[in-house]
Design a protein around this motif. Structure first.
Motif, PDB file in Angstrom:
ATOM      1  N   CYS A   1       0.844  -1.201   0.000  1.00  0.00           N
ATOM      2  CA  CYS A   1       0.000   0.000   0.000  1.00  0.00           C
ATOM      3  C   CYS A   1       0.876   1.247   0.000  1.00  0.00           C
ATOM      4  O   CYS A   1       1.817   1.348   0.773  1.00  0.00           O
ATOM      5  N   ARG A   2       0.533   2.199  -0.848  1.00  0.00           N
ATOM      6  CA  ARG A   2       1.347   3.398  -1.012  1.00  0.00           C
ATOM      7  C   ARG A   2       0.968   4.519  -0.054  1.00  0.00           C
ATOM      8  O   ARG A   2       1.776   5.378   0.242  1.00  0.00           O
ATOM      9  N   THR A   3      -0.277   4.551   0.399  1.00  0.00           N
ATOM     10  CA  THR A   3      -0.714   5.641   1.273  1.00  0.00           C
ATOM     11  C   THR A   3      -1.335   5.084   2.543  1.00  0.00           C
ATOM     12  O   THR A   3      -1.751   3.913   2.596  1.00  0.00           O
ATOM     13  N   HIS A   4      -1.422   5.937   3.537  1.00  0.00           N
ATOM     14  CA  HIS A   4      -2.073   5.562   4.803  1.00  0.00           C
ATOM     15  C   HIS A   4      -3.532   5.183   4.544  1.00  0.00           C
ATOM     16  O   HIS A   4      -4.017   4.169   5.053  1.00  0.00           O
ATOM     17  N   GLU A   5      -4.202   5.987   3.724  1.00  0.00           N
ATOM     18  CA  GLU A   5      -5.620   5.746   3.448  1.00  0.00           C
ATOM     19  C   GLU A   5      -5.831   4.399   2.755  1.00  0.00           C
ATOM     20  O   GLU A   5      -6.762   3.651   3.086  1.00  0.00           O
ATOM     21  N   GLN A   6      -4.983   4.087   1.797  1.00  0.00           N
ATOM     22  CA  GLN A   6      -5.099   2.809   1.101  1.00  0.00           C
ATOM     23  C   GLN A   6      -4.859   1.655   2.071  1.00  0.00           C
ATOM     24  O   GLN A   6      -5.590   0.659   2.064  1.00  0.00           O
ATOM     25  N   ALA A   7      -3.855   1.785   2.929  1.00  0.00           N
ATOM     26  CA  ALA A   7      -3.555   0.730   3.900  1.00  0.00           C
ATOM     27  C   ALA A   7      -4.726   0.512   4.851  1.00  0.00           C
ATOM     28  O   ALA A   7      -5.084  -0.636   5.156  1.00  0.00           O
ATOM     29  N   VAL A   8      -5.352   1.572   5.292  1.00  0.00           N
ATOM     30  CA  VAL A   8      -6.486   1.459   6.210  1.00  0.00           C
ATOM     31  C   VAL A   8      -7.661   0.781   5.510  1.00  0.00           C
ATOM     32  O   VAL A   8      -8.337  -0.076   6.099  1.00  0.00           O
ATOM     33  N   ARG A   9      -7.909   1.126   4.247  1.00  0.00           N
ATOM     34  CA  ARG A   9      -9.007   0.480   3.498  1.00  0.00           C
ATOM     35  C   ARG A   9      -8.753  -1.020   3.344  1.00  0.00           C
ATOM     36  O   ARG A   9      -9.664  -1.836   3.516  1.00  0.00           O
ATOM     37  N   VAL A  10      -7.529  -1.387   3.019  1.00  0.00           N
ATOM     38  CA  VAL A  10      -7.200  -2.808   2.850  1.00  0.00           C
ATOM     39  C   VAL A  10      -7.323  -3.534   4.193  1.00  0.00           C
ATOM     40  O   VAL A  10      -7.891  -4.624   4.262  1.00  0.00           O
ATOM     41  N   ALA A  11      -6.823  -2.934   5.247  1.00  0.00           N
ATOM     42  CA  ALA A  11      -6.922  -3.554   6.572  1.00  0.00           C
ATOM     43  C   ALA A  11      -8.378  -3.753   6.975  1.00  0.00           C
ATOM     44  O   ALA A  11      -8.750  -4.807   7.519  1.00  0.00           O
ATOM     45  N   GLN A  12      -9.199  -2.776   6.707  1.00  0.00           N
ATOM     46  CA  GLN A  12     -10.621  -2.878   7.048  1.00  0.00           C
ATOM     47  C   GLN A  12     -11.276  -4.019   6.267  1.00  0.00           C
ATOM     48  O   GLN A  12     -12.079  -4.773   6.807  1.00  0.00           O
TER      49      GLN A  12
ATOM     50  N   ILE B   1      -9.736  -6.694   5.044  1.00  0.00           N
ATOM     51  CA  ILE B   1      -9.232  -7.955   5.601  1.00  0.00           C
ATOM     52  C   ILE B   1     -10.050  -8.313   6.833  1.00  0.00           C
ATOM     53  O   ILE B   1     -10.479  -9.458   7.001  1.00  0.00           O
ATOM     54  N   HIS B   2     -10.274  -7.348   7.692  1.00  0.00           N
ATOM     55  CA  HIS B   2     -11.033  -7.590   8.925  1.00  0.00           C
ATOM     56  C   HIS B   2     -12.456  -8.067   8.621  1.00  0.00           C
ATOM     57  O   HIS B   2     -13.001  -8.926   9.328  1.00  0.00           O
ATOM     58  N   ALA B   3     -13.071  -7.543   7.557  1.00  0.00           N
ATOM     59  CA  ALA B   3     -14.440  -7.919   7.196  1.00  0.00           C
ATOM     60  C   ALA B   3     -14.501  -9.285   6.510  1.00  0.00           C
ATOM     61  O   ALA B   3     -15.570  -9.885   6.409  1.00  0.00           O
ATOM     62  N   SER B   4     -13.365  -9.793   6.057  1.00  0.00           N
ATOM     63  CA  SER B   4     -13.321 -11.063   5.334  1.00  0.00           C
ATOM     64  C   SER B   4     -13.532 -12.230   6.289  1.00  0.00           C
ATOM     65  O   SER B   4     -13.070 -12.219   7.426  1.00  0.00           O
ATOM     66  N   THR B   5     -14.182 -13.268   5.780  1.00  0.00           N
ATOM     67  CA  THR B   5     -14.322 -14.506   6.559  1.00  0.00           C
ATOM     68  C   THR B   5     -13.208 -15.490   6.219  1.00  0.00           C
ATOM     69  O   THR B   5     -13.105 -16.547   6.820  1.00  0.00           O
ATOM     70  N   ALA B   6     -12.360 -15.143   5.241  1.00  0.00           N
ATOM     71  CA  ALA B   6     -11.285 -16.027   4.807  1.00  0.00           C
ATOM     72  C   ALA B   6      -9.928 -15.599   5.343  1.00  0.00           C
ATOM     73  O   ALA B   6      -8.979 -16.376   5.330  1.00  0.00           O
TER      74      ALA B   6
ATOM     75  N   CYS C   1      -5.112   0.497  12.972  1.00  0.00           N
ATOM     76  CA  CYS C   1      -5.728  -0.829  12.962  1.00  0.00           C
ATOM     77  C   CYS C   1      -6.036  -1.302  14.371  1.00  0.00           C
ATOM     78  O   CYS C   1      -7.075  -1.917  14.630  1.00  0.00           O
ATOM     79  N   ASP C   2      -5.135  -1.018  15.279  1.00  0.00           N
ATOM     80  CA  ASP C   2      -5.328  -1.396  16.683  1.00  0.00           C
ATOM     81  C   ASP C   2      -6.520  -0.648  17.278  1.00  0.00           C
ATOM     82  O   ASP C   2      -7.381  -1.252  17.929  1.00  0.00           O
ATOM     83  N   ALA C   3      -6.590   0.645  17.033  1.00  0.00           N
ATOM     84  CA  ALA C   3      -7.688   1.454  17.573  1.00  0.00           C
ATOM     85  C   ALA C   3      -9.038   1.002  17.022  1.00  0.00           C
ATOM     86  O   ALA C   3     -10.056   1.044  17.722  1.00  0.00           O
ATOM     87  N   ALA C   4      -9.058   0.536  15.769  1.00  0.00           N
ATOM     88  CA  ALA C   4     -10.303   0.081  15.148  1.00  0.00           C
ATOM     89  C   ALA C   4     -10.652  -1.359  15.535  1.00  0.00           C
ATOM     90  O   ALA C   4     -11.744  -1.837  15.223  1.00  0.00           O
ATOM     91  N   GLY C   5      -9.723  -2.055  16.193  1.00  0.00           N
ATOM     92  CA  GLY C   5      -9.981  -3.438  16.595  1.00  0.00           C
ATOM     93  C   GLY C   5      -9.870  -4.438  15.458  1.00  0.00           C
ATOM     94  O   GLY C   5     -10.512  -5.487  15.476  1.00  0.00           O
ATOM     95  N   TRP C   6      -9.043  -4.147  14.458  1.00  0.00           N
ATOM     96  CA  TRP C   6      -8.945  -5.003  13.277  1.00  0.00           C
ATOM     97  C   TRP C   6      -7.926  -6.124  13.404  1.00  0.00           C
ATOM     98  O   TRP C   6      -7.955  -7.065  12.617  1.00  0.00           O
ATOM     99  N   PHE C   7      -7.007  -6.037  14.352  1.00  0.00           N
ATOM    100  CA  PHE C   7      -6.058  -7.137  14.538  1.00  0.00           C
ATOM    101  C   PHE C   7      -6.789  -8.289  15.207  1.00  0.00           C
ATOM    102  O   PHE C   7      -7.447  -8.110  16.226  1.00  0.00           O
ATOM    103  N   GLU C   8      -6.656  -9.482  14.631  1.00  0.00           N
ATOM    104  CA  GLU C   8      -7.296 -10.672  15.187  1.00  0.00           C
ATOM    105  C   GLU C   8      -6.206 -11.669  15.562  1.00  0.00           C
ATOM    106  O   GLU C   8      -6.035 -12.699  14.929  1.00  0.00           O
TER     107      GLU C   8
END
Length: 198
Positions: free
Chosen positions: A32-43, A45-50, A89-96
């Motif tokens: 990911c090239r930008t902070h915004e892109q990284a946050v979108r991808v992380a979000q 991933i978190h929503a994925s069931t895979a 990612c930590d603040a949003a609770g996306w790390f599993e």
């Protein structure tokens, strides 16, 4: 995000894979090239069931110039980006995961990366310093780059080659040309041709 969607749609098993989000550099390798892109991808991933987000990775090797006034602030900026994404990612609770993996490193700037591999998160974080060249490297290029590491750390010696390839001369068909019993498949290289050591 398209890769996540494809993985989600094609997954054949119920196994959930732990993945790392990669931060990249403009004009360089993947990530990911930008902070915004990284946050979108992380979000996503978190929503994925895979997939589940287990950490963040980066590679700073493309920043290496052997100019200390350039390299130190360039690596510091990349690592600040990495920490900002990890904290978001930590603040949003996306790390599993029980322990967040933060990994970066190369063979030329590892001393600068190692300073910032443990961001302050609400859960434990493990910093892992990776080697850029995991088996072999271009001896000419890295001889210079590792001298710069030695300058920054005030060391007389740094990493040394741990592997040599032995070969014999098969023929000298013309003056100044020797054919060896090895080739590009045996001694691959990125920039500089292999160097005869003895």
């Amino acid at each position: 995000i398209e890769q996540i969607e494809r993985w989600q749609a094609s997954r054949a098993s119920r196994v959930v894979f732990a993945v790392l989000l990669e931060l990249g550099l403009e004009g360089q390798r993947t990530g990911c090239r930008t902070h915004e892109q990284a946050v979108r991808v992380a979000q996503r991933i978190h929503a994925s069931t895979a997939l589940r987000l287990a950490g963040i990775e980066s590679y700073e090797g493309g920043l290496a110039t052997c100019d200390h006034e350039h390299d130190a602030p360039a690596v510091a900026a990349l690592m600040a980006r990495l920490q900002a994404v990890a904290q978001a990612c930590d603040a949003a609770g996306w790390f599993e995961c029980d322990e967040v993996l933060i990994t970066a490193g190369g063979s030329a700037l590892f001393d600068l990366v190692a300073r910032d591999l443990r961001p302050r998160l609400s859960r434990p974080a493990r910093g892992v310093l990776r080697s850029g060249c995991y088996l072999t490297h271009d001896h000419v290029q890295y001889h210079k780059l590792l001298q710069c590491v030695g300058e920054r750390l005030q060391l007389a010696r740094t990493l040394e080659p741990a592997l040599e390839v032995l070969s014999v001369v098969q023929s000298c068909a013309e003056p100044g040309l020797a054919h060896l019993s090895m080739g590009k498949r045996d001694v691959s290289y990125d920039r500089d041709l292999p160097v005869p050591l003895w």
